[in-house]
Design an enzyme around this catalytic site. Sequence first.
Site, PDB file in Angstrom:
ATOM      1  N   ARG A   1      80.542  37.115  49.230  1.00 12.75           N
ATOM      2  CA  ARG A   1      80.852  38.515  49.542  1.00 12.75           C
ATOM      3  C   ARG A   1      81.100  39.323  48.269  1.00 12.75           C
ATOM      4  O   ARG A   1      81.121  40.542  48.294  1.00 12.75           O
ATOM      5  CB  ARG A   1      82.058  38.588  50.497  1.00 12.75           C
ATOM      6  CG  ARG A   1      82.419  39.990  50.953  1.00 12.75           C
ATOM      7  CD  ARG A   1      83.265  40.016  52.228  1.00 12.75           C
ATOM      8  NE  ARG A   1      84.296  39.016  52.276  1.00 12.75           N
ATOM      9  CZ  ARG A   1      85.467  39.082  51.614  1.00 12.75           C
ATOM     10  NH1 ARG A   1      85.758  40.123  50.870  1.00 12.75           N
ATOM     11  NH2 ARG A   1      86.347  38.091  51.723  1.00 12.75           N
TER      12      ARG A   1
ATOM     13  N   TYR B   1      70.633  62.701  60.306  1.00  7.86           N
ATOM     14  CA  TYR B   1      70.595  61.521  61.165  1.00  7.86           C
ATOM     15  C   TYR B   1      71.820  61.532  62.085  1.00  7.86           C
ATOM     16  O   TYR B   1      72.950  61.749  61.637  1.00  7.86           O
ATOM     17  CB  TYR B   1      70.569  60.258  60.291  1.00  7.86           C
ATOM     18  CG  TYR B   1      70.630  58.979  61.081  1.00  7.86           C
ATOM     19  CD1 TYR B   1      69.744  58.743  62.125  1.00  7.86           C
ATOM     20  CD2 TYR B   1      71.577  58.010  60.786  1.00  7.86           C
ATOM     21  CE1 TYR B   1      69.816  57.576  62.865  1.00  7.86           C
ATOM     22  CE2 TYR B   1      71.635  56.830  61.507  1.00  7.86           C
ATOM     23  CZ  TYR B   1      70.759  56.624  62.552  1.00  7.86           C
ATOM     24  OH  TYR B   1      70.827  55.477  63.271  1.00  7.86           O
TER      25      TYR B   1
ATOM     26  N   ASP C   1      71.744  61.616  51.002  1.00  7.38           N
ATOM     27  CA  ASP C   1      71.016  60.575  51.725  1.00  7.38           C
ATOM     28  C   ASP C   1      69.536  60.779  51.403  1.00  7.38           C
ATOM     29  O   ASP C   1      68.933  61.766  51.823  1.00  7.38           O
ATOM     30  CB  ASP C   1      71.291  60.699  53.231  1.00  7.38           C
ATOM     31  CG  ASP C   1      70.582  59.602  54.040  1.00  7.38           C
ATOM     32  OD1 ASP C   1      69.579  59.044  53.538  1.00  7.38           O
ATOM     33  OD2 ASP C   1      71.023  59.320  55.168  1.00  7.38           O
TER      34      ASP C   1
ATOM     35  N   LYS D   1      64.429  51.102  55.872  1.00  3.88           N
ATOM     36  CA  LYS D   1      63.258  51.957  56.054  1.00  3.88           C
ATOM     37  C   LYS D   1      62.219  51.668  54.973  1.00  3.88           C
ATOM     38  O   LYS D   1      61.839  50.519  54.787  1.00  3.88           O
ATOM     39  CB  LYS D   1      63.725  53.414  56.098  1.00  3.88           C
ATOM     40  CG  LYS D   1      64.922  53.652  57.041  1.00  3.88           C
ATOM     41  CD  LYS D   1      64.525  53.400  58.459  1.00  3.88           C
ATOM     42  CE  LYS D   1      65.604  53.477  59.527  1.00  3.88           C
ATOM     43  NZ  LYS D   1      66.980  53.646  59.242  1.00  3.88           N
TER      44      LYS D   1
END
Length: 409
Positions: free
Chosen positions: A69, A122, A194, A219
């Site tokens: 992590r 979005y 973004d 994406k």
Amino acid sequence: MIDPSLPYQAVLAARAGQLSTLCVHAGEDAARHGALDLPITLSSAFGFESADEAAGAFRRENDAYIYGRWGNPNIDALEDKLAALEGAETASVTASGMAAISGTIMSICQSGDHVVAPRSMYAESARLLRERLPRFGVTTTFVDARDPGAYAAAIRKETRVLYLETPSNPVLAVADVGAVARLAKERGLLSIADNTFATPFSQTPLALGVDLVVHSMTKALGGHGDAIGGVLAGRRALVDVARDLIVKGLGGVLAPFNAFLIDRGLRTFALRQAQACATAATLASRLVAHPAIARVYHPSLPGHAGHALAGAQMHAYGSLLSFELGGDAEDALERGKRVLEGVKVATHAVSLGDVRTLLVHPASTTHSTMNAETRALADVTDGLLRLSAGIEGAEDLWADLEGALARAS
Ligand code: PLP
């Protein structure tokens, strides 16, 4: 930045030429013992040579890996490649685009702070700002980001962040990135963009003065529809604070296998985008002239409100477009459904930036969490379809779309 005197294909080929070497080679120098592709390191913990090495690793005095992590070779390699593509000092990858967006804002804001964000964005990002962050005392004013004065007018003494999504999801509204970044600097605020829709192929917000870029890597960066991931990029001082919260604290770590897949996808990123951007511009220009279509949104179109601004601040116009079917609104919705169900080369699915062309009805899917009034302010009408151009042949896609439109009417 887009030279209108050159054929658009030449602009796209030149941009692919600028990025392709970075796509293939950036971040590729990690130790790999002769393997050309960095092997996937599937290890949740890493062994130490000595107690001193372990203690030093925890004090950050050496770069030994400790725990999955907190760091992993596949993640480091991917972060270096993304930083190179965005022109950032550093990048931090995250479990998803939403992990990057929510965690970046949370790493900057505390209770009482205020954000200015676009109305057209979005829907899950909008929901984060409208419904989720207010529970922690962080509020947002939504503005028409196409209006250069709107951000300045919404700033209050509690404002900390000016948030951009341009071109926006799904109507490709274009905001002036440089102007918002300058405004943030003048007022001592931070700007976040973004860049998922544009991708670093079509737009590099950090070069326009923005403080932090966030992305859904799910994406076009990954590009193959097989891995969820996110990234934020910018100055080390800001990215490190956000990484510490998102990845270490909130646990939004990207799995090494997804890092490998996205890294592999990125090697062909510039080539895929050159093809997809060319196809999007071709389809947009043909849809404008199609009798069944009332409106087309793509920044390449001279009639698009953001055309000139996009040309000035973008390297290319992007691979997403939206269009509305003409005629009676009720009937347009039914015909829209028939188009979605009628395409054979394009795929009816959410997401975007895939090698496959994806077609979706935002009002009933991606933007269905917005109420009707908010959707209207975001220009998401019931008759709107969003198309994400893939890398199939443009003529095959046009024939597919034309056929589906003819059968639907
Ligand atoms: N930003 C934009 C513009 C998006 O379209 C999406 C998802 O569709 C996201 C962020 C969220 O990304 P993810 O699904 O990887 O969390």
